[in-house]
Design a protein around this motif. Structure first.
Motif, short mmCIF file in Angstrom:
data_model
loop_
_atom_site.label_atom_id
_atom_site.label_comp_id
_atom_site.label_asym_id
_atom_site.label_seq_id
_atom_site.Cartn_x
_atom_site.Cartn_y
_atom_site.Cartn_z
N VAL A 244 0.86 -1.18 0.00
CA VAL A 244 0.00 0.00 0.00
C VAL A 244 0.89 1.23 0.00
O VAL A 244 1.74 1.39 0.88
N GLU A 245 0.74 2.11 -0.97
CA GLU A 245 1.58 3.30 -1.04
C GLU A 245 0.81 4.47 -1.63
O GLU A 245 -0.32 4.32 -2.10
N ASN A 246 1.44 5.64 -1.57
CA ASN A 246 0.85 6.89 -2.09
C ASN A 246 -0.45 7.25 -1.38
O ASN A 246 -1.38 7.80 -1.98
N VAL A 247 -0.50 6.93 -0.10
CA VAL A 247 -1.64 7.30 0.75
C VAL A 247 -1.07 7.84 2.06
O VAL A 247 0.11 7.62 2.39
N GLU A 251 -3.46 5.73 6.88
CA GLU A 251 -4.22 4.83 6.02
C GLU A 251 -3.37 3.63 5.61
O GLU A 251 -3.85 2.49 5.57
N ALA A 252 -2.08 3.87 5.32
CA ALA A 252 -1.19 2.76 4.97
C ALA A 252 -1.11 1.77 6.12
O ALA A 252 -1.09 0.55 5.91
N ARG A 255 -4.30 -0.41 6.27
CA ARG A 255 -4.44 -1.37 5.17
C ARG A 255 -3.28 -2.36 5.12
O ARG A 255 -3.39 -3.39 4.44
N GLU A 410 2.64 11.53 3.49
CA GLU A 410 2.27 10.44 2.59
C GLU A 410 3.31 9.33 2.68
O GLU A 410 4.51 9.60 2.75
N HIS A 412 5.21 6.88 0.71
CA HIS A 412 5.53 6.71 -0.70
C HIS A 412 7.02 6.46 -0.89
O HIS A 412 7.83 6.61 0.04
#
Length: 483
Positions: A244-247, A251-252, A255, A410, A412
């Motif tokens: 899970v990335e770019n969040v 949130e990462a 998830r 973020e 990322h």
């Protein structure tokens, strides 16, 4: 043996925005021919200090607690080490980290020079890549030895990278195992009296900012280079089926359950650019009013910050504050001495620093007065409780200007990252304690998963001291349900 005297010594006070006049810095003088790039420092009994240099030597300084830094006697204890970046004195012996092992150094014949170099721990991957540092060792209350391994940076595929970017714990019987992974550049290790272990990481790929992380079994701290070892026997976690990335980091974490973001983010530039060592203040007040907190080194900005940690919902989070600036070189190592003063090991080789010198060792001493600072910033269900080192009046609190920004980062692959989802919540003072040492704040909105950056301008104590520093940053990973 070299004895070195100096005829002038600058005792520098902290500057504006730091601990002001409450602390002084003393430079440990050394001969010009000694390249004192302090990769590791370790206080020893009898007023001595051991210093490991990045060029592979260990020196022992006699009279390290000199009041003006002069009259220090330096003697070489060991040499031919491979870029040591950590040193510890434990059970009468010195332990030093090298790239490929941790080595115990002993003087068996009493001549003041190590004649026994014994490998205590080895077996992790080393390729010769520039960033494959070994940090530590640090010993916890149970006698376990901890080290952290820098990940192999870049996209080059190299063999023998086992456990790069992992924390390793070695038990007193000589067995070690990886505990957590996903570290980028875990330069510092800190341990509190409860035995909880933390490390510092630096901004870069997969890290939008520097941070303080809690090491616990099975945690993934964020850098995906650790997945190269996730299939090895004894790996503390498996590579997730989906990255899970770019969040946002919160949130990462929801998830991707193995991912645990920083307990405390150190916002870039505002709280440094290259976070290094951690030193727990267990001095019982000998170093001022911040006992029970961590002091954290900063290399690029040649400074020291301060971190308050608390547990909310069983997990650590907390606040960071600026402490002292303008050290003579990049701050790499921190250790408290037997008198409660703080030794600061410095070097700028390989990493740039705003310091005026390339290396050295300084000692920070509290003068017994002040400063007027925010001592802690604690989370509450509707806001924060701020405590101070000197009392304030309700009138002074209401006259001051209280402001806040909240934001997150973020998760990322990019190198670093800006503040995102920035808001300016309302700050309302709801109570001032009768003793004047704390203030209750209500914040609207209060946001879990965000850094809450508090600025207080114009607040004076009852002793007419101006609050310094004016800023604090609380990483609110969870909002407490009870006060």
């Amino acid at each position: 043996m070299v004895k070195f005297f100096v005829w002038t010594v600058a005792l520098l006070c902290a500057v504006s925005g730091t601990a002001e006049d409450a602390y002084r810095r003393i430079t440990l003088q050394h001969p010009k021919e000694l390249t004192l790039e302090a990769g590791g420092i370790a206080p020893m009994p009898g007023g001595r200090l051991a210093v490991a240099t990045r060029r592979g030597d260990v020196w022992i300084a006699e009279n390290a607690y000199s009041k003006d830094g002069s009259g220090v006697v330096w003697k070489k204890f060991a040499n031919a080490l491979h870029e040591p970046l950590g040193l510890a004195f434990h059970d009468g012996d010195l332990y030093v980290s090298q790239r490929s092992e941790v080595t115990r150094l002993r003087d068996t014949n009493g001549d003041g020079v190590a004649d026994e170099y014994r490998c205590i721990a080895k077996g992790w991957g080393v390729t010769g890549a520039y960033h494959e540092y070994t940090y530590g060792p640090k010993f916890d209350v149970a006698g376990n030895m901890w080290i952290t391994l820098n990940c192999t940076m870049g996209d080059v595929v190299l063999p023998n990278r086992d456990w790069r970017g992992y924390s390793l714990r070695m038990t007193p019987d000589g067995k070690w195992q990886p505990v957590s992974g996903g570290m980028r550049s875990p330069c510092g290790i800190g341990i509190n009296p409860e035995g909880d272990v933390f490390y510092t990481d630096q901004q870069g790929h997969w890290n939008s900012a520097c941070g303080i992380h809690h090491i616990a079994q099975g945690r993934f701290h964020g850098h995906i280079a650790a997945f190269a070892s996730a299939r090895l026997p004894g790996a503390p976690f498996a590579e997730p089926k989906e990255l899970v990335e770019n969040v946002p980091v919160a949130e990462a974490a929801k998830r991707m359950p193995i991912y645990k973001p920083a307990a405390v983010w150190m916002p870039y530039r505002k709280m440094g650019m290259s976070t290094t060592d951690m030193a727990y203040d267990g001095t019982g007040g000998k170093f001022g009013p911040f006992a029970g907190q961590f002091f954290v080194g900063e290399l690029t900005q040649a400074s020291i910050n301060r971190v308050f940690l608390e547990k909310v919902g069983g997990e650590y989070q907390g606040a960071c504050f600026p402490f002292m600036e303008r050290f003579q070189s990049g701050v790499l190592r921190l250790e408290f001495g037997e008198d409660g003063s703080l030794f600061v090991g410095e070097t700028s080789r390989g990493w740039s620093s705003v310091g005026s010198k390339p290396y050295g060792v300084e000692r920070v001493v509290w003068n017994g007065k002040g400063p007027f600072s925010m001592r802690t910033m604690e989370a509450r269900p509707k806001g924060f409780r701020c405590t101070f080192t000197q009392p304030v009046t309700k009138e002074a609190v209401m006259a001051a200007k209280w402001q806040m920004r909240s934001y997150t980062y973020e998760y990322h692959a990019d190198y670093g990252g800006p503040d995102i989802d920035v808001k300016e919540p309302e700050v309302r003072v709801v109570d001032v304690a009768k003793d004047g040492l704390s203030v209750e704040l209500e914040i609207k909105p209060l946001r879990a998963g965000c850094v809450h950056e508090l600025t207080v301008k114009g607040l004076h104590s009852t002793e007419e001291a101006l609050l310094t520093p004016e800023i604090a940053h609380y990483t609110l990973n969870q909002i407490p349900t009870q006060p």
